[in-house]
Design a protein around this motif. Structure first.
Motif, PDB file in Angstrom:
ATOM      1  N   GLU A 148       7.775   7.929  -1.135  1.00 21.88           N
ATOM      2  CA  GLU A 148       8.433   7.117  -1.705  1.00 21.88           C
ATOM      3  C   GLU A 148       8.564   5.756  -2.293  1.00 21.88           C
ATOM      4  O   GLU A 148       8.951   5.485  -0.893  1.00 21.88           O
ATOM      5  CB  GLU A 148      10.304   7.636  -1.545  1.00 21.88           C
ATOM      6  N   PRO A 156       3.268  12.905   0.985  1.00 21.99           N
ATOM      7  CA  PRO A 156       4.439  12.289  -0.164  1.00 21.99           C
ATOM      8  C   PRO A 156       4.936  11.385   0.398  1.00 21.99           C
ATOM      9  O   PRO A 156       4.895  10.357   1.505  1.00 21.99           O
ATOM     10  CB  PRO A 156       5.825  13.157   0.490  1.00 21.99           C
ATOM     11  N   GLN A 180       4.269  11.140   5.672  1.00 21.84           N
ATOM     12  CA  GLN A 180       5.098  10.665   4.714  1.00 21.84           C
ATOM     13  C   GLN A 180       5.416   9.373   4.927  1.00 21.84           C
ATOM     14  O   GLN A 180       5.372   8.576   6.007  1.00 21.84           O
ATOM     15  CB  GLN A 180       6.768  11.603   4.892  1.00 21.84           C
TER      16      GLN A 180
END
Length: 159
Positions: A99, A97, A70
């Motif tokens: 962010e 993923p 991630q």
């Protein structure tokens, strides 16, 4: 045998709730971050981004898709690195993923929150620190300070 390594270069900071935190703040280029990723025994949760030295991130995007669990993107280069991830040939298959989190402290806490026992949280920014810090050493010391402030309750709280 007594050499403990170099501060800020794949420096093991702490294990908390089974999560190993590693400071590689000296990883200030995509190639250094890729080397750090290759040194991991398992795919880490990685924090990347920082000052824009106008270096291409294309190969880093592919390396992250292949070698990271991630990604938390922060700093002035967050959007460029995000674009490199999304344009990487293996992105669709990897389903990596990621962010984007503007504040460095929030990125560290989010990475800790995403981690489960057995995970590695790696700071290896692939960028200089000048967007928010005096240098890589200041960034690395702040990372270590934040990691030492974490509690068991900060680990694995994200779904």
């Amino acid at each position: 045998m007594s050499f403990a390594g170099v501060e800020h270069r794949l420096e093991q900071v702490r294990t908390l709730a089974g999560v190993l935190f590693i400071n590689d703040s000296i990883g200030t280029s995509p190639s250094r971050t890729a080397a750090g990723l290759r040194a991991m025994k398992r795919k880490p949760i990685i924090i990347v981004g920082g000052y824009d030295k106008h270096i291409a991130f294309d190969s880093l995007g592919e390396d992250l898709c292949r070698m990271a669990k991630q990604v938390f993107l922060t700093g002035n280069t967050a959007e460029k690195i995000r674009d490199a991830i999304e344009n990487a040939p293996s992105f669709a298959q990897s389903k990596l993923p990621y962010e984007m989190i503007d504040d460095f402290r929030d990125a560290v806490y989010a990475a800790a929150g995403a981690a489960q026992s057995g995970d590695i949280v790696l700071l290896s920014p692939a960028c200089a620190a000048f967007d928010h810090f005096k240098n890589f050493a200041e960034r690395g010391k702040y990372f270590k300070q934040l990691v030492m402030e974490l509690t068991d309750e900060d680990i694995g709280h994200q779904a």
